[in-house]
Design a protein around this motif. Structure first.
Motif, short mmCIF file in Angstrom:
data_model
loop_
_atom_site.label_atom_id
_atom_site.label_comp_id
_atom_site.label_asym_id
_atom_site.label_seq_id
_atom_site.Cartn_x
_atom_site.Cartn_y
_atom_site.Cartn_z
N GLU A 78 0.84 -1.20 0.00
CA GLU A 78 0.00 0.00 0.00
C GLU A 78 0.88 1.25 0.00
O GLU A 78 1.96 1.29 0.58
CB GLU A 78 -0.90 0.01 1.23
N ILE A 79 0.38 2.29 -0.67
CA ILE A 79 1.04 3.60 -0.66
C ILE A 79 0.14 4.57 0.09
O ILE A 79 -1.06 4.64 -0.15
CB ILE A 79 1.28 4.11 -2.10
N SER A 85 -5.90 7.93 10.77
CA SER A 85 -5.78 7.35 12.11
C SER A 85 -4.80 6.18 12.13
O SER A 85 -4.48 5.59 11.10
CB SER A 85 -7.15 6.85 12.59
N ILE A 86 -4.33 5.88 13.35
CA ILE A 86 -3.55 4.66 13.63
C ILE A 86 -4.19 4.00 14.84
O ILE A 86 -4.48 4.66 15.84
CB ILE A 86 -2.08 4.98 13.93
N ILE A 143 -1.34 -3.41 14.23
CA ILE A 143 -1.44 -1.95 14.15
C ILE A 143 -2.08 -1.62 12.81
O ILE A 143 -1.56 -2.01 11.76
CB ILE A 143 -0.06 -1.29 14.28
N LEU A 144 -3.20 -0.91 12.86
CA LEU A 144 -3.97 -0.62 11.66
C LEU A 144 -3.86 0.84 11.27
O LEU A 144 -3.83 1.73 12.13
CB LEU A 144 -5.45 -0.98 11.88
N PHE A 145 -3.80 1.06 9.99
CA PHE A 145 -3.77 2.40 9.41
C PHE A 145 -5.14 2.68 8.80
O PHE A 145 -5.67 1.89 8.02
CB PHE A 145 -2.64 2.45 8.38
N ILE A 149 -6.19 -1.08 7.25
CA ILE A 149 -4.98 -1.58 6.59
C ILE A 149 -3.90 -1.85 7.63
O ILE A 149 -3.52 -0.95 8.38
CB ILE A 149 -4.47 -0.58 5.54
N ASN A 150 -3.40 -3.09 7.67
CA ASN A 150 -2.29 -3.42 8.55
C ASN A 150 -1.05 -2.67 8.07
O ASN A 150 -0.72 -2.68 6.88
CB ASN A 150 -2.05 -4.93 8.53
N ILE A 151 -0.33 -2.03 9.00
CA ILE A 151 0.82 -1.21 8.58
C ILE A 151 1.91 -2.04 7.92
O ILE A 151 2.74 -1.51 7.18
CB ILE A 151 1.40 -0.40 9.76
N ASN A 152 1.93 -3.35 8.17
CA ASN A 152 2.92 -4.22 7.52
C ASN A 152 2.65 -4.37 6.03
O ASN A 152 3.52 -4.84 5.28
CB ASN A 152 2.92 -5.60 8.18
N GLN A 153 1.45 -3.97 5.59
CA GLN A 153 1.12 -4.03 4.17
C GLN A 153 1.54 -2.76 3.43
O GLN A 153 1.47 -2.70 2.21
CB GLN A 153 -0.40 -4.23 4.00
N VAL A 154 1.97 -1.75 4.20
CA VAL A 154 2.41 -0.49 3.61
C VAL A 154 3.90 -0.59 3.31
O VAL A 154 4.67 -1.16 4.08
CB VAL A 154 2.14 0.70 4.56
#
Length: 329
Positions: A78-79, A85-86, A143-145, A149-154
């Motif tokens: 993800e970009i 939010s976090i 941790i969700l963005f 979206i899981n931040i590990n997917q960013v």
């Protein structure tokens, strides 16, 4: 010290042998002179061994650093675009071989609300920020963005470059104040940095330096006070237009007036980006909109400062202690 002991034993033994006539006096003098020459050399050899062992450890660390594996970074993921939010959900973490440092942490940081984590020193507050920055892997939880979206997917580089992280230990480089704020960006212009500082009202602090933005502040900010170093770090972070702001004890060395002004900036900025303050001081917590109190690795209580002051917790106890002290004066 050992050389003195050896020499004392030698003199005592040789003297006893001379008295028993098993050793000539001249031979004793020769032995003492001989060992007097040898002992300093042995001492130097022992000290050399210590230096060799120190050098060995230094080389091992150097090779460990030089051959350390790079972080896995991929162009797939993800970009970041909109950053609203976090959310930390059931986050647990421990360092290898140690007990659980953070246990079942649930926290939300969002636009329009100045969020604060209040806790004692050594309670895991800084580690929590480092988890958000993805410096460590979670033991469990996520941790969700933007709530989904899981931040590990960013993409890792995109994630870190989007977050402004003001660390507790401020790193100042040998150069001018201008260079430290723009982080030696070759495209930066002094006029742009000055306009930025004026826009946030920071120039009134930097004008106190001998040459303003052109002041040379020295390696590790030797020419600055602790509060001024934190100001530089704060200005540097804001200059790069972060989409989220994480602040670790960012007012710890500031005086009351400067701290108050920094919090005013955050109160205006919170409507544009999510902001999280981590502190052990109650003044930033009282100025925040929502406070999480971290004790023994857990969120013991949460709520608005007004609500928390009506119950028994770290914030209310610290506040009442200060008020009682002022009343005594």
């Amino acid at each position: 010290f050992l050389g003195v002991i050896y020499l004392s034993v030698l003199i005592s033994t040789a003297s006893l042998m001379v008295l028993r006539e098993s050793l000539m006096l001249g031979e004793m003098v020769a032995l003492i002179a001989f060992f007097g020459m040898i002992i300093p050399s042995v001492n130097k050899l022992a000290m050399s061994n210590v230096q060799i062992q120190e050098a060995k450890i230094a080389f091992e660390r150097m090779f460990e650093f030089g051959f350390a594996q790079t972080e896995e970074s991929t162009s797939n993921g993800e970009i970041l675009d909109l950053f609203d939010s976090i959310k930390l959900s059931k986050v647990c973490f421990r360092f290898a071989g140690r007990k659980l440092l953070l246990n079942n942490i649930n926290i939300e940081i969002k636009k329009g609300r100045l969020t604060c984590i209040l806790g004692e020193s050594g309670g895991g507050k800084s580690t929590l920020l480092q988890l958000i920055m993805r410096f460590y892997e979670l033991e469990s939880g996520k941790i969700l963005f933007n709530d989904e979206i899981n931040i590990n997917q960013v993409i890792l580089g995109n994630w870190r470059s989007s977050i402004g992280f003001v660390e507790q230990e401020t790193k100042i480089f040998n150069g001018t104040l201008f260079q430290n704020i723009c982080f030696f960006d070759p495209r930066a212009k002094p006029q742009a940095v000055e306009a930025f500082c004026n826009a946030y009202g920071l120039m009134r602090f930097f004008e106190k330096l001998p040459a303003g933005l052109a002041s040379v502040i020295g390696e590790d900010g030797i020419n600055l006070s602790g509060g001024q170093k934190q100001l530089v770090s704060f200005a540097r972070t804001l200059y790069h237009n972060p989409k989220c702001l994480l602040l670790d004890e960012f007012t710890g060395a500031m005086d009351k007036e400067t701290e108050g002004y920094m919090l005013e900036i955050l109160e205006d900025l919170k409507y544009k980006i999510p902001i999280l303050i981590v502190t052990h001081k109650i003044s930033p917590a009282l100025r925040s909109d929502y406070v999480y109190i971290l004790e023994d690795g857990k969120i013991s209580i949460e709520g608005t400062p007004i609500n928390l002051l009506d119950s028994d917790n770290l914030l209310s106890n610290s506040y009442h202690e200060i008020m009682s002290f002022r009343a005594l004066k």
